[in-house]
Design a protein around this motif. Structure first.
Motif, PDB file in Angstrom:
ATOM      1  N   PRO A  51       1.211  -1.052   0.325  1.00  0.00           N
ATOM      2  CA  PRO A  51      -0.283  -0.386  -0.218  1.00  0.00           C
ATOM      3  C   PRO A  51       0.978   1.098  -0.089  1.00  0.00           C
ATOM      4  O   PRO A  51       1.532   1.070   0.934  1.00  0.00           O
ATOM      5  CB  PRO A  51      -0.285   0.353   1.234  1.00  0.00           C
ATOM      6  N   GLY A  52       0.353   2.257  -0.799  1.00  0.00           N
ATOM      7  CA  GLY A  52       1.032   3.836  -1.006  1.00  0.00           C
ATOM      8  C   GLY A  52       2.228   3.536  -1.772  1.00  0.00           C
ATOM      9  O   GLY A  52       3.163   4.231  -1.974  1.00  0.00           O
ATOM     10  N   ILE A  53       2.742   2.348  -3.096  1.00  0.00           N
ATOM     11  CA  ILE A  53       3.412   2.102  -3.240  1.00  0.00           C
ATOM     12  C   ILE A  53       3.363   3.320  -5.382  1.00  0.00           C
ATOM     13  O   ILE A  53       1.880   3.926  -5.055  1.00  0.00           O
ATOM     14  CB  ILE A  53       3.449   0.721  -4.438  1.00  0.00           C
ATOM     15  N   GLN A  54       4.531   3.762  -5.087  1.00  0.00           N
ATOM     16  CA  GLN A  54       4.575   5.356  -6.164  1.00  0.00           C
ATOM     17  C   GLN A  54       4.396   4.275  -7.123  1.00  0.00           C
ATOM     18  O   GLN A  54       4.479   3.238  -8.513  1.00  0.00           O
ATOM     19  CB  GLN A  54       5.440   5.493  -6.473  1.00  0.00           C
ATOM     20  N   LYS A  75      -8.276   2.772 -13.918  1.00  0.00           N
ATOM     21  CA  LYS A  75      -9.830   2.454 -14.617  1.00  0.00           C
ATOM     22  C   LYS A  75      -9.983   1.758 -13.634  1.00  0.00           C
ATOM     23  O   LYS A  75     -11.160   2.001 -12.839  1.00  0.00           O
ATOM     24  CB  LYS A  75      -9.248   1.662 -15.088  1.00  0.00           C
ATOM     25  N   LEU A  76      -8.767   1.606 -12.195  1.00  0.00           N
ATOM     26  CA  LEU A  76      -9.016   0.204 -10.936  1.00  0.00           C
ATOM     27  C   LEU A  76      -9.659   1.892  -9.830  1.00  0.00           C
ATOM     28  O   LEU A  76     -10.422   1.384  -9.471  1.00  0.00           O
ATOM     29  CB  LEU A  76      -7.999   0.223 -10.838  1.00  0.00           C
ATOM     30  N   GLU A  77      -9.425   2.824 -10.640  1.00  0.00           N
ATOM     31  CA  GLU A  77      -9.866   3.925  -9.079  1.00  0.00           C
ATOM     32  C   GLU A  77     -11.474   4.794 -10.003  1.00  0.00           C
ATOM     33  O   GLU A  77     -12.272   4.233  -9.019  1.00  0.00           O
ATOM     34  CB  GLU A  77      -9.313   5.044  -9.986  1.00  0.00           C
ATOM     35  N   GLU A  78     -11.835   3.554 -11.560  1.00  0.00           N
ATOM     36  CA  GLU A  78     -13.463   4.201 -11.740  1.00  0.00           C
ATOM     37  C   GLU A  78     -13.811   2.914 -11.434  1.00  0.00           C
ATOM     38  O   GLU A  78     -15.070   2.672 -10.859  1.00  0.00           O
ATOM     39  CB  GLU A  78     -13.646   4.238 -13.426  1.00  0.00           C
ATOM     40  N   LYS A  79     -13.653   1.027 -11.016  1.00  0.00           N
ATOM     41  CA  LYS A  79     -13.925   0.595 -10.306  1.00  0.00           C
ATOM     42  C   LYS A  79     -13.984   0.734  -8.801  1.00  0.00           C
ATOM     43  O   LYS A  79     -14.378  -0.127  -8.016  1.00  0.00           O
ATOM     44  CB  LYS A  79     -13.207  -0.077 -10.575  1.00  0.00           C
ATOM     45  N   LYS A  80     -13.528   1.864  -8.388  1.00  0.00           N
ATOM     46  CA  LYS A  80     -13.559   2.009  -6.656  1.00  0.00           C
ATOM     47  C   LYS A  80     -13.003   1.040  -5.824  1.00  0.00           C
ATOM     48  O   LYS A  80     -13.156   0.459  -4.981  1.00  0.00           O
ATOM     49  CB  LYS A  80     -14.704   1.756  -5.746  1.00  0.00           C
ATOM     50  N   VAL A  82      -9.365   1.136  -6.025  1.00  0.00           N
ATOM     51  CA  VAL A  82      -7.337   2.255  -6.221  1.00  0.00           C
ATOM     52  C   VAL A  82      -7.759   4.054  -5.402  1.00  0.00           C
ATOM     53  O   VAL A  82      -8.527   4.246  -6.033  1.00  0.00           O
ATOM     54  CB  VAL A  82      -6.692   2.134  -6.555  1.00  0.00           C
ATOM     55  N   VAL A  83      -7.226   4.552  -4.302  1.00  0.00           N
ATOM     56  CA  VAL A  83      -7.359   5.764  -4.843  1.00  0.00           C
ATOM     57  C   VAL A  83      -5.572   6.271  -4.398  1.00  0.00           C
ATOM     58  O   VAL A  83      -4.897   4.661  -3.729  1.00  0.00           O
ATOM     59  CB  VAL A  83      -7.969   6.070  -3.528  1.00  0.00           C
ATOM     60  N   VAL A  93      -0.137   4.965  -4.614  1.00  0.00           N
ATOM     61  CA  VAL A  93      -1.569   4.397  -4.697  1.00  0.00           C
ATOM     62  C   VAL A  93      -1.888   3.173  -3.831  1.00  0.00           C
ATOM     63  O   VAL A  93      -1.353   2.285  -3.355  1.00  0.00           O
ATOM     64  CB  VAL A  93      -1.255   3.351  -6.208  1.00  0.00           C
ATOM     65  N   TYR A  94      -3.286   3.207  -2.895  1.00  0.00           N
ATOM     66  CA  TYR A  94      -3.767   2.661  -1.778  1.00  0.00           C
ATOM     67  C   TYR A  94      -4.346   2.133  -2.170  1.00  0.00           C
ATOM     68  O   TYR A  94      -5.812   2.045  -3.380  1.00  0.00           O
ATOM     69  CB  TYR A  94      -3.994   3.805  -0.305  1.00  0.00           C
ATOM     70  N   PRO A  95      -4.845   0.422  -2.250  1.00  0.00           N
ATOM     71  CA  PRO A  95      -5.849  -0.059  -2.516  1.00  0.00           C
ATOM     72  C   PRO A  95      -7.242   0.489  -1.158  1.00  0.00           C
ATOM     73  O   PRO A  95      -7.374   0.554  -0.452  1.00  0.00           O
ATOM     74  CB  PRO A  95      -5.369  -1.755  -1.365  1.00  0.00           C
ATOM     75  N   THR A  96      -8.732   0.548  -2.078  1.00  0.00           N
ATOM     76  CA  THR A  96      -9.715  -0.247  -0.677  1.00  0.00           C
ATOM     77  C   THR A  96      -9.883  -0.808  -0.214  1.00  0.00           C
ATOM     78  O   THR A  96      -9.693  -1.573  -0.415  1.00  0.00           O
ATOM     79  CB  THR A  96     -11.060   0.301  -1.966  1.00  0.00           C
ATOM     80  N   PRO A  97     -10.753  -1.234   0.594  1.00  0.00           N
ATOM     81  CA  PRO A  97     -11.221  -1.583   1.368  1.00  0.00           C
ATOM     82  C   PRO A  97     -12.159  -2.842   0.231  1.00  0.00           C
ATOM     83  O   PRO A  97     -12.283  -3.965   0.231  1.00  0.00           O
ATOM     84  CB  PRO A  97     -12.577  -1.280   1.983  1.00  0.00           C
ATOM     85  N   LYS A  98     -12.619  -2.250  -1.110  1.00  0.00           N
ATOM     86  CA  LYS A  98     -13.803  -3.240  -1.783  1.00  0.00           C
ATOM     87  C   LYS A  98     -12.318  -4.340  -2.197  1.00  0.00           C
ATOM     88  O   LYS A  98     -12.606  -5.348  -2.692  1.00  0.00           O
ATOM     89  CB  LYS A  98     -13.805  -2.092  -2.592  1.00  0.00           C
TER      90      LYS A  98
END
Length: 140
Positions: A51-54, A75-80, A82-83, A93-98
């Protein structure tokens, strides 16, 4: 005409691309369960594991261009899944709970992909092939 009889069968370009197309089909079939392409899935797994990788780190790890990484992240942001956060010039870049909830299914897809190609090539041959491809890619 069979591939092995083709006039181009001794050309690395044609042989490597023929293999890539066949592997791509196996990979896509293996990842259908979670509705992600293999590239999106592997990027997401990298983000979950770090998490937090650049984006530059993702480009290095996945051996993709920065512009490709950007498109995959978008595309992954659109799918919620990553943020991105920005601090000055640094983007993380971080993963979301989803995304984290998908992790067990991603492991299952990855295992299915391995079982598919190892079932065709054999486990030892698969291991040797991946090892050889990585060595060759590093040389090139």
């Amino acid at each position: 005409m069979k591939t092995s009889e083709s006039r181009y069968c001794k050309c690395m370009y044609f042989s490597a691309n023929a293999l890539a197309r066949k592997i791509e089909k196996l990979a896509v079939d293996s990842w259908k369960m979670i509705d992600l392409s293999p590239s999106h899935a592997y990027l997401l797994m990298a983000v979950i594991s770090e998490p937090g990788i650049q984006p530059g780190g993702l480009a290095d790890e996945l051996q993709l261009t920065p512009s490709t990484i950007t498109r995959l992240i978008e595309k992954l942001e659109e799918k919620k899944l990553v943020v991105r956060t920005t601090d000055g010039k640094l983007t993380n870049v971080y993963p979301t709970p989803k995304a984290k909830e998908l992790q067990p299914k991603m492991k299952e897809c990855s295992a299915r992909f391995y079982e598919n190609y190892a079932g065709i090539l054999g486990r030892e041959e698969s291991y040797k092939l991946v090892e050889s491809i990585n060595k060759l890619a590093d040389k090139l």
